[in-house]
Design an enzyme around this catalytic site. Structure first.
Site, PDB file in Angstrom:
ATOM      1  N   ILE A 285      75.942  41.319  38.704  1.00 33.24           N
ATOM      2  CA  ILE A 285      77.257  40.991  38.139  1.00 33.24           C
ATOM      3  C   ILE A 285      77.610  41.977  37.022  1.00 33.24           C
ATOM      4  O   ILE A 285      78.736  42.473  36.945  1.00 33.24           O
ATOM      5  CB  ILE A 285      77.286  39.525  37.650  1.00 33.24           C
ATOM      6  CG1 ILE A 285      77.168  38.578  38.859  1.00 33.24           C
ATOM      7  CG2 ILE A 285      78.568  39.230  36.870  1.00 33.24           C
ATOM      8  CD1 ILE A 285      77.067  37.102  38.521  1.00 33.24           C
TER       9      ILE A 285
ATOM     10  N   GLU B  56      78.483  45.378  38.695  1.00 36.65           N
ATOM     11  CA  GLU B  56      79.772  45.327  39.397  1.00 36.65           C
ATOM     12  C   GLU B  56      80.925  45.303  38.394  1.00 36.65           C
ATOM     13  O   GLU B  56      81.926  46.018  38.550  1.00 36.65           O
ATOM     14  CB  GLU B  56      79.834  44.088  40.299  1.00 36.65           C
ATOM     15  CG  GLU B  56      78.909  44.197  41.501  1.00 36.65           C
ATOM     16  CD  GLU B  56      78.884  42.931  42.356  1.00 36.65           C
ATOM     17  OE1 GLU B  56      78.406  43.003  43.488  1.00 36.65           O
ATOM     18  OE2 GLU B  56      79.330  41.860  41.894  1.00 36.65           O
TER      19      GLU B  56
ATOM     20  N   TYR C 177      91.136  25.294  51.157  1.00 35.29           N
ATOM     21  CA  TYR C 177      89.929  24.465  51.077  1.00 35.29           C
ATOM     22  C   TYR C 177      90.277  22.980  51.082  1.00 35.29           C
ATOM     23  O   TYR C 177      89.639  22.176  51.751  1.00 35.29           O
ATOM     24  CB  TYR C 177      89.112  24.829  49.820  1.00 35.29           C
ATOM     25  CG  TYR C 177      88.118  25.932  50.100  1.00 35.29           C
ATOM     26  CD1 TYR C 177      86.768  25.650  50.246  1.00 35.29           C
ATOM     27  CD2 TYR C 177      88.534  27.243  50.265  1.00 35.29           C
ATOM     28  CE1 TYR C 177      85.854  26.644  50.526  1.00 35.29           C
ATOM     29  CE2 TYR C 177      87.640  28.246  50.542  1.00 35.29           C
ATOM     30  CZ  TYR C 177      86.296  27.949  50.676  1.00 35.29           C
ATOM     31  OH  TYR C 177      85.396  28.939  50.970  1.00 35.29           O
TER      32      TYR C 177
ATOM     33  N   HIS D 232      78.751  59.538  65.734  1.00 34.36           N
ATOM     34  CA  HIS D 232      78.984  60.770  64.997  1.00 34.36           C
ATOM     35  C   HIS D 232      80.471  61.066  64.879  1.00 34.36           C
ATOM     36  O   HIS D 232      81.207  60.827  65.838  1.00 34.36           O
ATOM     37  CB  HIS D 232      78.287  61.928  65.751  1.00 34.36           C
ATOM     38  CG  HIS D 232      78.408  63.233  65.055  1.00 34.36           C
ATOM     39  ND1 HIS D 232      77.695  63.527  63.916  1.00 34.36           N
ATOM     40  CD2 HIS D 232      79.165  64.318  65.341  1.00 34.36           C
ATOM     41  CE1 HIS D 232      77.994  64.745  63.526  1.00 34.36           C
ATOM     42  NE2 HIS D 232      78.887  65.260  64.364  1.00 34.36           N
TER      43      HIS D 232
ATOM     44  N   GLY E 295      72.779  36.374  32.780  1.00 31.40           N
ATOM     45  CA  GLY E 295      72.094  35.384  33.603  1.00 31.40           C
ATOM     46  C   GLY E 295      72.933  34.147  33.812  1.00 31.40           C
ATOM     47  O   GLY E 295      73.941  33.927  33.133  1.00 31.40           O
TER      48      GLY E 295
ATOM     49  N   THR F 115      82.636  28.571  42.632  1.00 37.60           N
ATOM     50  CA  THR F 115      82.411  29.883  42.009  1.00 37.60           C
ATOM     51  C   THR F 115      82.892  31.010  42.908  1.00 37.60           C
ATOM     52  O   THR F 115      83.607  31.912  42.469  1.00 37.60           O
ATOM     53  CB  THR F 115      80.904  30.053  41.708  1.00 37.60           C
ATOM     54  OG1 THR F 115      80.486  28.969  40.883  1.00 37.60           O
ATOM     55  CG2 THR F 115      80.639  31.364  41.000  1.00 37.60           C
ATOM     56  N   CYS F 116      82.506  30.974  44.167  1.00 39.68           N
ATOM     57  CA  CYS F 116      82.805  32.084  45.078  1.00 39.68           C
ATOM     58  C   CYS F 116      84.305  32.362  45.143  1.00 39.68           C
ATOM     59  O   CYS F 116      84.744  33.494  44.965  1.00 39.68           O
ATOM     60  CB  CYS F 116      82.252  31.756  46.468  1.00 39.68           C
ATOM     61  SG  CYS F 116      82.732  32.957  47.699  1.00 39.68           S
TER      62      CYS F 116
HETATM   63  P1  FAD Z   1      79.554  26.702  43.424  1.00 40.56           P
HETATM   64  O1  FAD Z   1      80.353  27.579  44.296  1.00 40.56           O
HETATM   65  O2  FAD Z   1      79.316  27.134  42.021  1.00 40.56           O
HETATM   66  O3  FAD Z   1      80.271  25.282  43.419  1.00 40.56           O
HETATM   67  C1  FAD Z   1      79.848  24.242  42.613  1.00 40.56           C
HETATM   68  C2  FAD Z   1      81.048  23.373  42.281  1.00 40.56           C
HETATM   69  O4  FAD Z   1      80.594  22.149  41.715  1.00 40.56           O
HETATM   70  C3  FAD Z   1      81.982  24.002  41.270  1.00 40.56           C
HETATM   71  O5  FAD Z   1      83.280  24.075  41.803  1.00 40.56           O
HETATM   72  C4  FAD Z   1      81.910  23.062  40.063  1.00 40.56           C
HETATM   73  O6  FAD Z   1      83.151  22.941  39.393  1.00 40.56           O
HETATM   74  C5  FAD Z   1      81.506  21.748  40.709  1.00 40.56           C
HETATM   75  N1  FAD Z   1      80.821  20.793  39.831  1.00 40.56           N
HETATM   76  C6  FAD Z   1      79.787  21.064  38.986  1.00 40.56           C
HETATM   77  N2  FAD Z   1      79.382  19.928  38.395  1.00 40.56           N
HETATM   78  C7  FAD Z   1      80.163  18.932  38.887  1.00 40.56           C
HETATM   79  C8  FAD Z   1      80.198  17.522  38.667  1.00 40.56           C
HETATM   80  N3  FAD Z   1      79.347  16.909  37.855  1.00 40.56           N
HETATM   81  N4  FAD Z   1      81.137  16.799  39.320  1.00 40.56           N
HETATM   82  C9  FAD Z   1      82.012  17.401  40.179  1.00 40.56           C
HETATM   83  N5  FAD Z   1      81.995  18.724  40.430  1.00 40.56           N
HETATM   84  C10 FAD Z   1      81.079  19.475  39.797  1.00 40.56           C
HETATM   85  N6  FAD Z   1      77.652  35.626  46.217  1.00 40.56           N
HETATM   86  C11 FAD Z   1      77.737  36.388  47.332  1.00 40.56           C
HETATM   87  O7  FAD Z   1      77.218  36.007  48.382  1.00 40.56           O
HETATM   88  N7  FAD Z   1      78.398  37.590  47.324  1.00 40.56           N
HETATM   89  C12 FAD Z   1      79.012  38.044  46.198  1.00 40.56           C
HETATM   90  O8  FAD Z   1      79.600  39.134  46.210  1.00 40.56           O
HETATM   91  C13 FAD Z   1      78.953  37.256  45.021  1.00 40.56           C
HETATM   92  N8  FAD Z   1      79.578  37.665  43.896  1.00 40.56           N
HETATM   93  C14 FAD Z   1      79.543  36.874  42.798  1.00 40.56           C
HETATM   94  C15 FAD Z   1      80.205  37.304  41.656  1.00 40.56           C
HETATM   95  C16 FAD Z   1      80.200  36.543  40.516  1.00 40.56           C
HETATM   96  C17 FAD Z   1      80.941  37.027  39.293  1.00 40.56           C
HETATM   97  C18 FAD Z   1      79.513  35.296  40.506  1.00 40.56           C
HETATM   98  C19 FAD Z   1      79.488  34.445  39.271  1.00 40.56           C
HETATM   99  C20 FAD Z   1      78.843  34.850  41.639  1.00 40.56           C
HETATM  100  C21 FAD Z   1      78.847  35.635  42.788  1.00 40.56           C
HETATM  101  N9  FAD Z   1      78.191  35.242  43.950  1.00 40.56           N
HETATM  102  C22 FAD Z   1      78.245  36.034  45.074  1.00 40.56           C
HETATM  103  C23 FAD Z   1      77.390  33.990  43.992  1.00 40.56           C
HETATM  104  C24 FAD Z   1      78.168  32.864  44.688  1.00 40.56           C
HETATM  105  O9  FAD Z   1      79.424  32.713  44.074  1.00 40.56           O
HETATM  106  C25 FAD Z   1      77.359  31.571  44.570  1.00 40.56           C
HETATM  107  O10 FAD Z   1      76.073  31.797  45.095  1.00 40.56           O
HETATM  108  C26 FAD Z   1      78.013  30.421  45.354  1.00 40.56           C
HETATM  109  O11 FAD Z   1      79.318  30.180  44.905  1.00 40.56           O
HETATM  110  C27 FAD Z   1      77.162  29.155  45.217  1.00 40.56           C
HETATM  111  O12 FAD Z   1      77.799  28.089  45.872  1.00 40.56           O
HETATM  112  P2  FAD Z   1      77.469  26.584  45.447  1.00 40.56           P
HETATM  113  O13 FAD Z   1      78.149  25.726  46.452  1.00 40.56           O
HETATM  114  O14 FAD Z   1      76.028  26.415  45.229  1.00 40.56           O
HETATM  115  O15 FAD Z   1      78.117  26.386  44.000  1.00 40.56           O
END
Ligand code: FAD
Length: 478
Positions: free
Chosen positions: A178, A181, A98, A461, A288, A41-42
């Site tokens: 979100i 923004e 990555y 300053h 949400g 997502t990030c």
């Molecule tokens: P994710 O990054 O969501 O990664 C999960 C991955 O798992 C995905 O690539 C998905 O495809 C994969 N996946 C899911 N199910 C399966 C499966 N069954 N098999 C294989 N792969 C699978 N956070 C900040 O800190 N600062 C910000 O400014 C910010 N802005 C944001 C803006 C938006 C629009 C959004 C939506 C989010 C934002 N966030 C921000 C939140 C941040 O993106 C998330 O908190 C973060 O990406 C979570 O990381 P994660 O590893 O938990 O999951």
């Protein structure tokens, strides 16, 4: 019992990638499955493309400001398709980074969807099966649409980065970070933005005065923000009698690239809770996100799932099944990239370095990239007041840069201080670059700095942030 790998990570986002790399660095045999794009997502549909769009959107007002500073500079137009091309090239580059980081660490990447078959076996959508001593679920979350007829016509945040053409008008539903923004970004890029939020004020959970100032600034920039308002009905505009002409006028100039009637992102007629009816080129739901915990076979294995779909874990990110751990948004603790990364690091330390490491979720700084930004760490005034007697130090002023250019923008600096310990319990900043400022202030707050520690620090300053160390008298006690 022997396994194919020591660790299988499901999900190649912020948390999963960090955990996989750290575990591999200890010599563990690690595999990871990602069914979409590495970076998650990030990198692909969150922080990174969003921040690049924030940058793009801030240039709109620069010619006006530059002229006020004596520059002979004309307004220009924004070319979405040129920007979009560059944006996606950058995301492709980062995705490649990555992959190289993972493969360079010795992690075997499966470009496939994964689900659990038993406590130690993962089945892949490409037909493969891998057994693992430990399984880490890091599947993140997804945007949700409300339960409303025709909601499929609306966009969600993922879709915004993929738009072929910017709509001329958009209705954004939601009041979280979100939604706000996106409102500022699209407004800055020249889209006419209307925003409905059913609550009394946007940015629930943030300090009341800070969110109030952001809301005022958003309205001043031309965002048509309606609080206490929601939609009750929506339909494709072409199908609503009396609105065909209105819709036709918009679509005629964009016919090639805008979604066709009945497709996601098409022009939509909406009726709101105040009875008002209107047509928008697009509706964006930012109402949400839900954890990606379904379809993984977790419940069958005895992994507890919470009311909101989150995987329930303990302080060490371990689920009710000892070999299965979960981190990041799928656990719905604090849904931010640096938190998912920390949870991944703590998991690896606990399981692969023999150092049981709970995740510290206290005093996490955060920023909302609205215009102006909101930076925050610690307790809001409201939460602190419920906890103990406090003093509030606050100042609001017109920053030098925009004031000189004749703009009305205001900045807020606010400290919440414990009367008893004198510790700074919370710091809230509404200002350009507040995200950069709060990162620094958060170090002091995390270290337990008192108001007197702030006061002992010499001001830099002239800056906006100097106000953080020069506020002498509290504006109120309580
Ligand atoms: P994710 O990054 O969501 O990664 C999960 C991955 O798992 C995905 O690539 C998905 O495809 C994969 N996946 C899911 N199910 C399966 C499966 N069954 N098999 C294989 N792969 C699978 N956070 C900040 O800190 N600062 C910000 O400014 C910010 N802005 C944001 C803006 C938006 C629009 C959004 C939506 C989010 C934002 N966030 C921000 C939140 C941040 O993106 C998330 O908190 C973060 O990406 C979570 O990381 P994660 O590893 O938990 O999951």
């Amino acid at each position: 019992m022997s396994f194919d790998v020591d660790l299988f990570v499901i999900g190649g986002g912020s948390g999963g990638v960090r955990a996989a790399r750290m575990a591999a660095a200890t010599g563990a045999k690690v595999a990871l499955a990602e069914d979409s794009r590495l970076g998650g997502t990030c990198v692909i549909r969150g922080c990174v493309p969003k921040k690049l769009m924030v940058f793009a959107s801030t240039f709109r007002d620069m010619p006006t400001e530059a002229r006020a500073y004596g520059w002979d500079i004309a307004d220009g137009g924004f070319d979405w398709s040129a920007f979009r091309g560059k944006l996606h090239a950058e995301l492709d580059r980062l995705e490649g980074v990555y992959r190289r980081l993972l493969e360079g660490s010795g992690v075997v990447v499966h470009d496939a969807r994964a689900r659990l078959v038993d406590a130690h076996t993962v089945a892949l959508s490409d037909g493969g099966r891998v057994t693992a001593k430990h399984i880490l679920v890091a599947t993140g979350g997804r945007p949700e649409r409300p339960d409303l007829p025709n909601a499929h016509l609306g966009l969600v945040s993922d879709d915004v980065f993929l738009l072929e053409k910017l709509p001329k008008s958009v209705l954004i539903i939601g009041g979280g970070f979100i939604a706000c923004e996106m409102a500022c970004i699209l407004n800055g890029l020249g889209v006419k933005v209307t925003q409905f939020y059913r609550g009394a004020q946007i940015l629930r959970g943030f300090d009341d005065e800070a969110r109030g100032l952001v809301a005022e600034a958003m309205k001043e920039q031309g965002i048509d923000l309606h609080l206490g308002t929601n939609i009750v009905e929506m339909a494709e505009a072409a199908a609503v009698k009396g609105h065909e002409a209105e819709m036709g006028a918009d679509v005629s100039q964009m016919a090639d690239l805008l979604p066709k009637s009945g497709e996601k992102g098409c022009p939509v007629w909406v009726k709101s809770t105040n009875g008002h009816e209107a047509v928008f080129d697009a509706v964006l739901f930012a109402t949400g996100r839900a954890p990606n915990s379904t379809g993984l076979g977790l419940e069958d294995l005895g992994v507890a799932i919470g009311r909101r779909g989150e995987i329930v874990v303990d302080d060490y990110s371990q689920t009710a099944v000892p070999s299965i751990y979960a981190i990041g948004d799928v656990t719905n603790r604090v849904n931010l990239t640096p938190v998912a990364i920390r949870e991944g690091m703590a998991f690896s330390k606990t399981v692969f370095e023999g150092e049981p490491t709970p995740v510290d979720h206290d005093l996490i700084p955060a920023a909302v990239f609205t215009q102006p930004e909101l930076g925050t760490v610690g307790l809001t005034e409201e939460a602190a007041r419920d906890q103990e007697p406090i003093e509030v130090y606050a100042t609001s002023f017109r920053p030098m840069r925009s004031a000189f250019a004749g703009a009305n923008a205001r900045v807020l600096m606010k400290l919440i201080v414990s009367q008893k310990t004198r510790k700074v319990l919370g710091c809230h900043i509404v200002a350009p670059e507040a995200g950069e400022m709060i990162q620094m202030a958060a170090i002091a707050v995390k270290m337990g700095a008192t108001k007197e520690d702030f006061d002992r620090t010499v001001a830099v300053h002239p800056t906006m942030a100097e106000e953080l160390v020069t506020m002498r008298a509290p504006v109120r006690r309580g």
